[in-house]
Design a protein around this motif. Structure first.
Motif, PDB file in Angstrom:
ATOM      1  N   THR A  29       0.811  -1.214   0.000  1.00 20.32           N
ATOM      2  CA  THR A  29       0.000   0.000   0.000  1.00 20.32           C
ATOM      3  C   THR A  29       0.849   1.271   0.000  1.00 20.32           C
ATOM      4  O   THR A  29       0.398   2.317  -0.445  1.00 20.32           O
ATOM      5  CB  THR A  29      -0.932  -0.011   1.221  1.00 20.32           C
ATOM      6  OG1 THR A  29      -1.762  -1.163   1.140  1.00 20.32           O
ATOM      7  CG2 THR A  29      -1.798   1.212   1.304  1.00 20.32           C
ATOM      8  N   MET A  37      -0.133   5.044  -1.249  1.00 18.45           N
ATOM      9  CA  MET A  37      -0.318   6.079  -0.241  1.00 18.45           C
ATOM     10  C   MET A  37       0.562   7.295  -0.541  1.00 18.45           C
ATOM     11  O   MET A  37       0.103   8.434  -0.463  1.00 18.45           O
ATOM     12  CB  MET A  37       0.013   5.520   1.145  1.00 18.45           C
ATOM     13  CG  MET A  37      -0.085   6.525   2.273  1.00 18.45           C
ATOM     14  SD  MET A  37       0.447   5.860   3.863  1.00 18.45           S
ATOM     15  CE  MET A  37       2.209   5.681   3.606  1.00 18.45           C
ATOM     16  N   VAL A  54      -0.758  11.079  -1.241  1.00 21.27           N
ATOM     17  CA  VAL A  54      -0.327  12.226  -0.434  1.00 21.27           C
ATOM     18  C   VAL A  54       0.271  13.305  -1.335  1.00 21.27           C
ATOM     19  O   VAL A  54      -0.059  14.486  -1.206  1.00 21.27           O
ATOM     20  CB  VAL A  54       0.688  11.799   0.653  1.00 21.27           C
ATOM     21  CG1 VAL A  54       1.297  13.014   1.345  1.00 21.27           C
ATOM     22  CG2 VAL A  54       0.026  10.894   1.669  1.00 21.27           C
ATOM     23  N   TYR A  91      -5.086  12.377  -0.246  1.00 23.28           N
ATOM     24  CA  TYR A  91      -5.225  11.729   1.057  1.00 23.28           C
ATOM     25  C   TYR A  91      -4.975  12.762   2.149  1.00 23.28           C
ATOM     26  O   TYR A  91      -3.844  13.194   2.361  1.00 23.28           O
ATOM     27  CB  TYR A  91      -4.247  10.561   1.180  1.00 23.28           C
ATOM     28  CG  TYR A  91      -4.227   9.911   2.534  1.00 23.28           C
ATOM     29  CD1 TYR A  91      -5.395   9.468   3.139  1.00 23.28           C
ATOM     30  CD2 TYR A  91      -3.035   9.735   3.225  1.00 23.28           C
ATOM     31  CE1 TYR A  91      -5.379   8.868   4.384  1.00 23.28           C
ATOM     32  CE2 TYR A  91      -3.003   9.128   4.462  1.00 23.28           C
ATOM     33  CZ  TYR A  91      -4.177   8.700   5.043  1.00 23.28           C
ATOM     34  OH  TYR A  91      -4.156   8.108   6.271  1.00 23.28           O
ATOM     35  N   GLU A 117       0.938   4.249   9.237  1.00 25.60           N
ATOM     36  CA  GLU A 117       0.330   5.159   8.266  1.00 25.60           C
ATOM     37  C   GLU A 117      -0.374   4.400   7.142  1.00 25.60           C
ATOM     38  O   GLU A 117      -1.452   4.770   6.704  1.00 25.60           O
ATOM     39  CB  GLU A 117       1.372   6.109   7.670  1.00 25.60           C
ATOM     40  CG  GLU A 117       1.953   7.107   8.634  1.00 25.60           C
ATOM     41  CD  GLU A 117       0.983   8.213   9.041  1.00 25.60           C
ATOM     42  OE1 GLU A 117      -0.106   8.335   8.448  1.00 25.60           O
ATOM     43  OE2 GLU A 117       1.320   8.937   9.984  1.00 25.60           O
ATOM     44  N   SER A 118       0.246   3.317   6.671  1.00 28.96           N
ATOM     45  CA  SER A 118      -0.374   2.559   5.582  1.00 28.96           C
ATOM     46  C   SER A 118      -1.658   1.883   6.052  1.00 28.96           C
ATOM     47  O   SER A 118      -2.617   1.766   5.285  1.00 28.96           O
ATOM     48  CB  SER A 118       0.591   1.542   4.979  1.00 28.96           C
ATOM     49  OG  SER A 118       0.958   0.575   5.929  1.00 28.96           O
ATOM     50  N   ARG A 167      -3.720   3.166   8.337  1.00 27.47           N
ATOM     51  CA  ARG A 167      -4.712   4.253   8.356  1.00 27.47           C
ATOM     52  C   ARG A 167      -5.149   4.609   6.940  1.00 27.47           C
ATOM     53  O   ARG A 167      -6.321   4.888   6.690  1.00 27.47           O
ATOM     54  CB  ARG A 167      -4.147   5.467   9.088  1.00 27.47           C
ATOM     55  CG  ARG A 167      -4.089   5.267  10.594  1.00 27.47           C
ATOM     56  CD  ARG A 167      -3.671   6.525  11.336  1.00 27.47           C
ATOM     57  NE  ARG A 167      -2.249   6.813  11.213  1.00 27.47           N
ATOM     58  CZ  ARG A 167      -1.308   6.206  11.916  1.00 27.47           C
ATOM     59  NH1 ARG A 167      -1.614   5.273  12.779  1.00 27.47           N
ATOM     60  NH2 ARG A 167      -0.043   6.526  11.767  1.00 27.47           N
ATOM     61  N   TYR A 168      -4.202   4.580   6.006  1.00 30.26           N
ATOM     62  CA  TYR A 168      -4.548   4.870   4.612  1.00 30.26           C
ATOM     63  C   TYR A 168      -5.513   3.814   4.066  1.00 30.26           C
ATOM     64  O   TYR A 168      -6.487   4.150   3.387  1.00 30.26           O
ATOM     65  CB  TYR A 168      -3.288   4.934   3.742  1.00 30.26           C
ATOM     66  CG  TYR A 168      -3.600   5.117   2.277  1.00 30.26           C
ATOM     67  CD1 TYR A 168      -3.964   6.357   1.790  1.00 30.26           C
ATOM     68  CD2 TYR A 168      -3.576   4.046   1.394  1.00 30.26           C
ATOM     69  CE1 TYR A 168      -4.279   6.529   0.454  1.00 30.26           C
ATOM     70  CE2 TYR A 168      -3.891   4.205   0.060  1.00 30.26           C
ATOM     71  CZ  TYR A 168      -4.237   5.452  -0.401  1.00 30.26           C
ATOM     72  OH  TYR A 168      -4.569   5.627  -1.723  1.00 30.26           O
ATOM     73  N   TRP A 204      -8.935   4.520   5.346  1.00 36.84           N
ATOM     74  CA  TRP A 204      -9.488   5.680   4.646  1.00 36.84           C
ATOM     75  C   TRP A 204      -9.916   5.297   3.232  1.00 36.84           C
ATOM     76  O   TRP A 204     -10.987   5.681   2.778  1.00 36.84           O
ATOM     77  CB  TRP A 204      -8.434   6.793   4.594  1.00 36.84           C
ATOM     78  CG  TRP A 204      -8.831   7.971   3.769  1.00 36.84           C
ATOM     79  CD1 TRP A 204      -9.602   9.030   4.166  1.00 36.84           C
ATOM     80  CD2 TRP A 204      -8.497   8.212   2.405  1.00 36.84           C
ATOM     81  NE1 TRP A 204      -9.753   9.916   3.133  1.00 36.84           N
ATOM     82  CE2 TRP A 204      -9.080   9.437   2.036  1.00 36.84           C
ATOM     83  CE3 TRP A 204      -7.755   7.519   1.457  1.00 36.84           C
ATOM     84  CZ2 TRP A 204      -8.945   9.981   0.759  1.00 36.84           C
ATOM     85  CZ3 TRP A 204      -7.622   8.055   0.189  1.00 36.84           C
ATOM     86  CH2 TRP A 204      -8.208   9.268  -0.151  1.00 36.84           C
ATOM     87  N   GLU A 205      -9.084   4.531   2.554  1.00 34.42           N
ATOM     88  CA  GLU A 205      -9.371   4.112   1.183  1.00 34.42           C
ATOM     89  C   GLU A 205     -10.648   3.255   1.135  1.00 34.42           C
ATOM     90  O   GLU A 205     -11.505   3.455   0.276  1.00 34.42           O
ATOM     91  CB  GLU A 205      -8.168   3.336   0.653  1.00 34.42           C
ATOM     92  CG  GLU A 205      -8.154   3.100  -0.826  1.00 34.42           C
ATOM     93  CD  GLU A 205      -6.864   2.419  -1.258  1.00 34.42           C
ATOM     94  OE1 GLU A 205      -6.216   2.961  -2.171  1.00 34.42           O
ATOM     95  OE2 GLU A 205      -6.505   1.363  -0.689  1.00 34.42           O
TER      96      GLU A 205
END
Length: 118
Positions: A31, A35, A39, A44, A95-96, A98-99, A102-103
């Motif tokens: 991911t 990501m 960004v 994102y 972070e990935s 959380r991404y 979100w995705e």
């Protein structure tokens, strides 16, 4: 960040990755390029470009032959590289994850838009 704080952050991320139903390590690593692209294009909102730049500097520091604490100082020189690697890995995996959340929310929202007036 202190060594204990980096270790605690790494432990939290490990626990997140190993939870049932949570994206696994390989999924999170795959991911990361997506990501980073989201960004840099401003798509994102969960990560700032300055945070992305800090992660990029972490990669450069690890790959660079120039260190703040030279590696020839036995364990101390290697410890700073390991600390940065630990921070970078924990940050990227967190972070990935959380991404990915979100995705998924955005994909679901675009496939099943909320109904108005009901």
């Amino acid at each position: 960040m202190a060594k204990a704080a980096r270790a605690a952050q790494a432990w939290r991320v490990y626990k997140q990755v190993s939870q049932p139903g949570s994206p696994g390590l390989i999924t999170r690593l795959r991911t990361v390029p997506r990501m980073v692209g989201a960004v840099t294009r401003g798509r994102y909102p969960g990560m700032s470009k300055s945070r992305l730049a800090m992660l990029g500097l972490g990669v450069v520091y690890i790959l660079s032959p120039i260190d703040v604490i030279p590696d020839f100082l036995a364990l101390v020189g290697v410890a700073d590289d390991f600390g940065v690697l630990l921070w970078l890995t924990a940050s990227l995996l967190g972070e990935s994850g959380r991404y990915l959340d979100w995705e998924r929310r955005n994909i679901q929202a675009s496939v099943f838009p909320p109904e108005h007036g009901r």
